[in-house]
Design an enzyme around this catalytic site. Structure first.
Site, mmCIF file in Angstrom:
data_model
loop_
_atom_site.group_PDB
_atom_site.id
_atom_site.type_symbol
_atom_site.label_atom_id
_atom_site.label_comp_id
_atom_site.label_asym_id
_atom_site.label_seq_id
_atom_site.Cartn_x
_atom_site.Cartn_y
_atom_site.Cartn_z
ATOM 1 N N HIS A 1 42.362 50.052 53.089
ATOM 2 C CA HIS A 1 42.299 49.468 54.531
ATOM 3 C C HIS A 1 43.787 48.702 54.316
ATOM 4 O O HIS A 1 43.755 47.360 53.590
ATOM 5 C CB HIS A 1 41.177 48.319 54.434
ATOM 6 C CG HIS A 1 40.966 47.947 55.884
ATOM 7 N ND1 HIS A 1 40.830 48.516 56.994
ATOM 8 C CD2 HIS A 1 41.237 46.442 56.286
ATOM 9 C CE1 HIS A 1 40.792 47.736 58.183
ATOM 10 N NE2 HIS A 1 41.005 46.399 57.753
ATOM 11 N N TYR B 1 36.408 32.986 43.641
ATOM 12 C CA TYR B 1 35.149 31.854 43.290
ATOM 13 C C TYR B 1 34.011 32.670 43.386
ATOM 14 O O TYR B 1 33.005 32.270 42.830
ATOM 15 C CB TYR B 1 35.309 30.763 43.711
ATOM 16 C CG TYR B 1 36.368 29.753 43.568
ATOM 17 C CD1 TYR B 1 36.878 29.323 42.121
ATOM 18 C CD2 TYR B 1 37.256 29.594 44.703
ATOM 19 C CE1 TYR B 1 37.974 28.579 41.940
ATOM 20 C CE2 TYR B 1 38.501 28.799 44.350
ATOM 21 C CZ TYR B 1 38.786 28.292 42.905
ATOM 22 O OH TYR B 1 39.976 27.630 42.828
ATOM 23 N N ARG C 1 39.405 49.731 64.871
ATOM 24 C CA ARG C 1 39.421 48.421 64.320
ATOM 25 C C ARG C 1 38.026 47.795 64.789
ATOM 26 O O ARG C 1 37.328 47.266 64.008
ATOM 27 C CB ARG C 1 40.618 47.825 64.803
ATOM 28 C CG ARG C 1 40.762 46.340 64.084
ATOM 29 C CD ARG C 1 41.857 45.526 64.511
ATOM 30 N NE ARG C 1 43.374 46.143 63.961
ATOM 31 C CZ ARG C 1 44.343 45.751 63.986
ATOM 32 N NH1 ARG C 1 44.542 44.603 64.857
ATOM 33 N NH2 ARG C 1 45.378 46.325 63.441
#
Length: 802
Positions: free
Chosen positions: A75, A119, A29
């Site tokens: 993931h 967006y 991680r």
């Protein structure tokens, strides 16, 4: 399912579970891999985009689609964590070379959040393709994803040292990493140097890789810290913003910041500078403006006329993020475990990775070329006996039978027979035969080349170097951060911190202190000072906010107070008690105050006590940097107290007057200068039960004024006192009386007409010293009051006439 319950100690269970969790977040991680410089989430994002064809040479694709693909296939975490990691890889103020190109709002150096992933659009950058190049040629190991439905790479091929180029930061359990970004051109030069000379020293590496190169530029100070980090993995440097001083009209100046330290929030920096201006922590700044636009970063700090721009800049370096410390902590995953690595170890790990990648790629390409060579040889052989081949195929029942017949009759292999039966008729032309022969020659050359890579270590290194140089040519950029050998010392003058303003500093006998503006002092008048009814003004000084007030107490201690830290109070209002600024002991009283503009002078302090001790100490010894409590200026014995303090040069003459009417005149040159904590030397030889009333500096044509407890006052010319030696008994100044003798309760040396006040327990009487008649040494003077009516006098106070 059979139920199985275990009874285990809680600490064992927690220890085991936390151990597994720690191992996971360290390896998978928060800490990057030394080979490709990526954390798992970054690697998965890049691979998912590559696998979906979302590459630099294609159109942009909606970010939400990529995020969904990553969390669905590789993931299994929240979409925000994946999108945040994706956005960071697109921010050119965080990465030296971005790995993701993004359309839309991807945040800002002011730490503004990016637009939602629905967006924005993204694709891999051109350099990210270099990280993934040849990943489909068995160059790296793949493992199954979290639900065993797809395969994902354990590491990327990474054809350049991405860990040093883009750096990394992360925190896991027990480990953290801070690796700064570097210049790609310099990192590759260092890698090439290590390939050529594996035992190269850090000093040699630093000739081509002098230090980090932050995407935000700035000035890096401290080559020693860089060298230490490159050797050990840990080191400290200072990173300073880049500034220039611009001239404005009217003689004013403006500090322009064009680059700020790495990972500093620009809006917070501007806000902090403006807070310092508003809180008057620094004097000389008119306005702070953020003028950043599409042409680049720009912070304008407008200064007052005649302001010290260099001094203000030094103050900002010390008190804001315009200069920050950067601590190297170069931890990376190497051999599936976290290690603290120097730059040589990092680059050696990358080189070993490249050797493996190029070897595996070459083996893959060799196997493919060998298979193709086998097919081409079969096709060429078939074309040389084309008629017989066609005849065999036509006589066969089906494709499988045709293949079998070709194998049996012409000794073709299974693969060759498959290629022959699948051959299209147009390939039987003469042109194709030539093409096949040409391809055969190319395949031979390719196989020879690949065989050389696989069998010759030196040639393998040459291939790696060649590919690194190709990346270097394509992506090299000029260095952005400057490097200075030493960390610059920051000197801040008092003028920067405190405005140059005149003020009046006053203190009363009871210890009430304040500073007052000259305007308030002038408007109120000297006699309108605010204080308690039973209090009186001890002293006042015309001073400046940049000066220091020194308040002396009778216990041999002094209080060091910068004048600007005193409360600003009107002249007619009560001041603040000194004990509210610095705590005092019980029975400790203020006896004097001075204000000092410069401690570095030849002025000395003359200090005299009640029981006849005297000392001289240098003014410069009073200066300190820490002053939160009273400091010692004289060591006192038993219950002795300090009575008198004067500023002297050491050449003056003094007069010591005692309670029993003894007066001793001698030169201060007999007193040696000593340190602050010394006890001093004997000033006068006192009779039993006698004590010093005052120790005064004497001047030509001056007079001595004394008052007794019976209300008598007398004035004598200083010429009456012949010069003696220190520690003598002195001369009598009162007539001896066996019944109801006079005792001195106050003594002053006068140089002009002054106002006096005498006090008893409840009353006071004032007058002017000019009205006191001069006498010789052998009288008791004139009675100013009738002690039977007025009472016993216990104090005399003399002030200049205002």
């Amino acid at each position: 399912m059979n139920e199985h319950i275990q009874s285990l100690p809680l600490e064992d269970v927690i220890g085991d579970r936390f151990g597994r969790y720690s191992k996971y977040i360290i390896q998978d991680r928060a800490i990057p891999d030394v080979r490709d410089g990526l954390k798992p989430v970054q690697r998965r994002i890049l691979y998912a985009m590559f696998a979906e064809g979302n590459t630099f040479d294609k159109n942009f694709r909606k970010s939400a689609k990529t995020v969904g693909n990553v969390i669905g296939n590789y993931h299994p975490h929240g979409d925000s964590s994946v999108y945040d990691a994706m956005v960071r890889m697109s921010q050119d103020w965080k990465l030296r070379h971005v790995l993701v190109e993004m359309h839309g709002n991807n945040g800002s150096i002011d730490n503004d959040p990016p637009a939602a992933m629905r967006y924005t659009e993204a694709k891999l950058s051109k350099l990210a393709n270099i990280l993934l190049q040849n990943i489909n040629k068995d160059t790296v190991d793949f493992v199954q994803n979290f639900d065993d439905t797809a395969m994902e790479p354990m590491v990327l091929p990474a054809n350049y040292p991405n860990l040093l180029v883009n750096g990394s930061t992360g925190i896991s359990a027990g480990y953290a990493t801070d690796i700064p970004p570097h210049n790609l051109d310099e990192v590759i030069n260092a890698t090439l140097k290590i390939i050529d000379k594996p035992d190269v020293s850090v000093d040699e590496i630093m000739k081509v890789l002098p230090g980090p190169d932050f995407p935000t530029g700035g000035i890096i100070m401290g080559k020693a810290g860089i060298k230490q980090a490159y050797e050990t993995g840990k080191g400290k440097i200072q990173v300073r913003g880049k500034v220039e001083i611009e001239k404005l009209r009217g003689g004013r100046e403006e500090i322009i910041v064009t680059e700020i330290p790495f990972e500093v929030n620009k809006s917070n920096l501007v806000k902090r500078i403006d807070e310092l201006r508003a809180d008057k922590k620094v004097d000389g700044i008119i306005e702070v403006r953020d003028e950043t636009d599409r042409n680049g970063l720009r912070i304008a700090i407008e200064l007052k006329k005649d302001a010290n721009s260099e001094g203000i800049l030094n103050f900002l370096y010390k008190n804001t993020d315009l200069q920050v410390a950067y601590n190297f902590n170069m931890v990376a995953i190497s051999d599936r475990r976290p290690k603290l690595l120097g730059v040589t170890q990092m680059l050696n790990s990358f080189i070993m990775h490249q050797k493996e990648v190029v070897t595996r790629r070459s083996q893959f390409e060799y196997d493919q070329a060998e298979k193709r060579m086998h097919i081409v040889e079969g096709l060429i052989k078939a074309l040389s006996i084309l008629d017989e081949v066609i005849e065999v195929i036509r006589a066969s029942k089906n494709k499988a039978d045709a293949k079998q017949n070709l194998i049996l009759k012409f000794d073709f292999t299974e693969a060759q027979a498959e290629a022959i039966v699948m051959l299209q008729l147009y390939r039987l032309t003469n042109t194709d035969i030539i093409a096949l022969e040409s391809e055969q020659e190319e395949l031979k050359a390719t196989l020879n080349e690949l065989s050389r890579i696989l069998n010759d270590e030196n040639y393998l290194k040459q291939v790696i170097k060649k590919e690194l140089k190709a990346v270097q040519r394509a992506f090299k950029e000029e260095r952005r951060s400057e490097i200075e050998a030493k960390i610059a010392e920051i000197k801040i003058s008092k003028e920067i911190l405190v405005p140059n303003e005149d003020t009046i500093v006053s203190i009363t006998q009871e210890g009430y202190i304040k500073r007052t503006s000259p305007r308030s002092f002038g408007a109120s008048g000297f006699n309108e000072i605010g204080m308690k009814d039973d209090d009186m003004l001890l002293t006042y000084h015309e001073s400046n906010l940049q000066h220091v007030a020194i308040v002396f107490t009778n216990k041999g201690r002094y209080i060091y107070i910068p004048v600007h830290q005193l409360p600003d109070i009107r002249w007619k209002d009560l001041g603040t008690h000194i004990s509210q600024i610095v705590p005092l002991d019980a029975q400790e009283q203020v006896i004097s105050m001075i204000t000092v503009a410069d401690f570095n002078n030849d002025t000395k302090l003359m200090i005299a006590t009640k029981y006849g001790m005297i000392k001289l100490s240098a003014m410069k010894d009073l200066e300190v940097t820490r002053y939160s409590k009273p400091l010692v200026y004289m060591k006192l014995k038993n219950d002795d107290i300090v009575q008198t303090i004067h500023l002297v040069t050491g050449d003056e003459h003094i007069l010591v007057i005692t309670k029993f009417g003894m007066a001793l005149h001698y030169s201060l040159s007999e007193v040696s200068e000593t340190g602050l904590k010394a006890a001093g030397v004997k000033s006068i030889n006192l009779k039993e039960n006698d004590e010093v009333i005052n120790t005064e500096i004497i001047y030509p044509d001056s007079t001595l004024l004394i008052a007794t407890q019976r209300g008598a006052m007398k004035k004598m010319d200083i010429d009456l006192f012949e010069e003696g030696k220190r520690a003598q008994r002195g001369l009598m100044v009162l007539k001896e009386l066996k019944l109801n003798p006079h005792f001195v309760i106050g003594a002053y040396v006068l140089t002009a007409d002054m106002q006096y006040v005498i006090y008893n327990e409840n009353n006071k009487k004032d007058g002017f010293t000019k009205d006191i008649r001069k006498t010789d040494r052998y009288t008791n003077g004139s009675f100013i009051v009738d002690d039977k009516v007025f009472g016993t006098i216990h104090a005399l106070r003399v002030n200049s006439i205002e």
